[in-house]
Design an enzyme around this catalytic site. Structure first.
Site, short mmCIF file in Angstrom:
data_model
loop_
_atom_site.label_atom_id
_atom_site.label_comp_id
_atom_site.label_asym_id
_atom_site.label_seq_id
_atom_site.Cartn_x
_atom_site.Cartn_y
_atom_site.Cartn_z
N GLN A 149 0.81 -1.23 0.00
CA GLN A 149 0.00 0.00 0.00
C GLN A 149 0.83 1.28 0.00
OE1 GLN A 149 -3.01 0.18 -0.65
NE2 GLN A 149 -3.71 -1.92 -0.31
N LYS A 162 -1.24 -2.87 -7.99
CA LYS A 162 -1.62 -1.72 -7.15
C LYS A 162 -0.81 -0.48 -7.51
CE LYS A 162 -2.66 -4.70 -3.17
NZ LYS A 162 -4.11 -4.67 -2.97
N1 PMP Z 1 -0.52 -6.49 1.93
C1 PMP Z 1 -1.28 -5.41 1.93
C2 PMP Z 1 -1.03 -4.32 2.94
C3 PMP Z 1 -2.31 -5.29 0.99
O1 PMP Z 1 -3.09 -4.21 0.99
C4 PMP Z 1 -2.51 -6.32 0.03
C5 PMP Z 1 -3.62 -6.24 -1.00
N2 PMP Z 1 -4.85 -5.81 -0.53
C6 PMP Z 1 -1.67 -7.43 0.08
C7 PMP Z 1 -0.68 -7.47 1.02
C8 PMP Z 1 -1.81 -8.56 -0.89
O2 PMP Z 1 -1.51 -8.16 -2.17
P1 PMP Z 1 -1.79 -9.14 -3.41
O3 PMP Z 1 -3.21 -9.58 -3.29
O4 PMP Z 1 -1.53 -8.28 -4.61
O5 PMP Z 1 -0.83 -10.28 -3.30
#
Ligand code: PMP
Length: 404
Positions: A199, A222
């Protein structure tokens, strides 16, 4: 920043006939035209498996993949591109790391530290490893003001601690954790630190050498880039020592039925065909972010967050979590007596995309003592008009739900 909206065609979509207001950027961001074009360009002009080919297309694909690795290395300021491992995303990065760290470092009775605000992907992989190794997962708690209790951290860090893994920015509260200080404290005790930058990486300057963290994980989707691609950064001395979590092609030097020797960094950690199209496209997304400038993005998003908090406070019954704390483009709130899901549904009908629920951070939501929250989160294309439309839609929703 207003003109940047033109680069994101999806923002012109209509939802139930209404203009789209996209406020779910913490879940995933939209992609600018040049990133979408890069995907088509890659498949049209150089699609070919990398590293193994002597032929022209394979060489171009290999060069592009390695150039993308360099861009990522520059983006987070690593000492060398060899410290960048391409993965499937933050979740994959942390799973790989937890497995490898478990094999190298963790014995029965040892401890792993995470914080109270973690996403499930920075809890469960460590928990699974702890179960395998007979180790214990411990948690840095929150203070009353919803920031991490740094005095508790001092007490939690001890000779049994093997690694600390914390979010840079909470995906629920939006709060920016003092990761530099956490690294300092952990290093004083000889403990390694992983930062979950899922994030933060698209929203502020993230410099692994300045932070001095040992590992970092983030996801391309993201960051205005493609889905299915992520990064695990590790300091060279760690990556040299850690065993790979996955075996297969590419990660080997020599294979026989008796013994396999591993490839050099970073390939030791990249088993199988990597997402070489994704890496190229991600490189274009990083170019896009850099062109706007992370300082500019951080400034605009923090102003927008402050504006949104102020507007939300004017709405009767609204409770904002971690109100007034330094935040990176994420706000969670609830309205007294109303289920967050009902608000999300009614906002959607008015074209406003928000997220409701536990946001993959159930332990934190349980601590807040609520069934979930409504979360708005900003990207570089959001503006005050989006916030105004959202607040107007929220007020209408509350009118429908309460009749007031
Ligand atoms: N850590 C945090 C702080 C997140 O916000 C997210 C996604 N919401 C993730 C890990 C996981 O990311 P991903 O689903 O892209 O693997």
């Amino acid at each position: 920043m207003q003109m940047k909206r033109e680069d994101f065609e999806i923002l012109n979509e209509r939802v139930y006939g209404k203009e789209l207001v996209y406020l779910d950027n913490a879940a995933t961001t939209q992609k600018p035209r040049e990133v979408l074009d890069a995907m088509t360009y890659a498949y049209t002009h150089f699609n070919s498996n990398i590293h193994r080919g002597v032929h022209h297309l394979s060489q171009i694909a290999t060069r592009n993949h390695e150039e993308a690795r360099q861009k990522v290395a520059q983006y987070i300021n690593t000492e060398s591109p060899d410290e960048i491992v391409f993965t499937k995303g933050t979740t994959d990065s942390i799973n790989m790391l937890a497995f490898s760290v478990g094999e190298l470092l963790v014995r029965e009775g040892d401890e792993v530290l995470v914080s109270a605000v973690e996403h499930h992907s920075n809890i469960v992989p460590w928990q699974m490893m702890c179960e395998r190794k007979g180790a214990r997962l411990r948690v840095i708690p929150l203070r009353e003001d919803m920031t991490l209790d740094m005095e508790a951290l001092d007490k939690l860090l001890n000779e049994k601690t093997r690694i600390v893994s914390v979010a840079h920015v909470s995906n629920v509260l939006g709060t920016v954790n003092p990761v530099g200080e956490i690294v300092r404290k952990a290093h004083e005790k000889g403990v390694a630190v992983c930062i979950d930058a899922a994030q933060s990486a698209a929203h502020m300057r993230v410099d692994v050498r300045e932070l001095d963290c040992d590992f970092m994980a983030f996801s391309a989707h993201k960051m205005y880039g493609p889905t299915g691609l992520g990064v695990l950064y590790g300091k060279r001395e760690w990556l040299e020592k850690l065993p790979p979590a996955e075996g297969g092609g590419e990660m080997i030097e020599h294979v026989s039925f008796e013994k396999t020797t591993y490839n050099t960094l970073p390939y030791k950690f990249e088993a199988g065909t990597p997402d070489f199209i994704g890496s190229y496209v991600f490189g274009k997304a990083l170019d896009y972010i850099e062109r706007i400038g992370r300082a500019e993005i951080e400034k605009e998003e923090s102003e927008l967050t402050a504006y949104a908090e102020q507007r939300l406070k004017e709405v009767p019954g609204v409770k904002i979590y971690a109100a007034g704390q330094r935040k990176a483009g994420v706000i969670s709130f609830n309205v007294e007596g109303i289920h967050p899901y009902d608000i999300g549904m009614l906002l959607d009908r008015q074209g406003v995309a928000v997220r409701t629920g536990h946001h993959c951070a159930e332990p934190l939501i349980n601590e807040l003592g609520v069934p979930g929250t409504v979360r708005i989160s900003f990207g570089l294309y959001n503006n005050k008009e989006d916030v105004d439309k959202f607040v107007e839609a929220l007020e209408k929703s509350l009118h429908i739900l309460t009749g007031v």
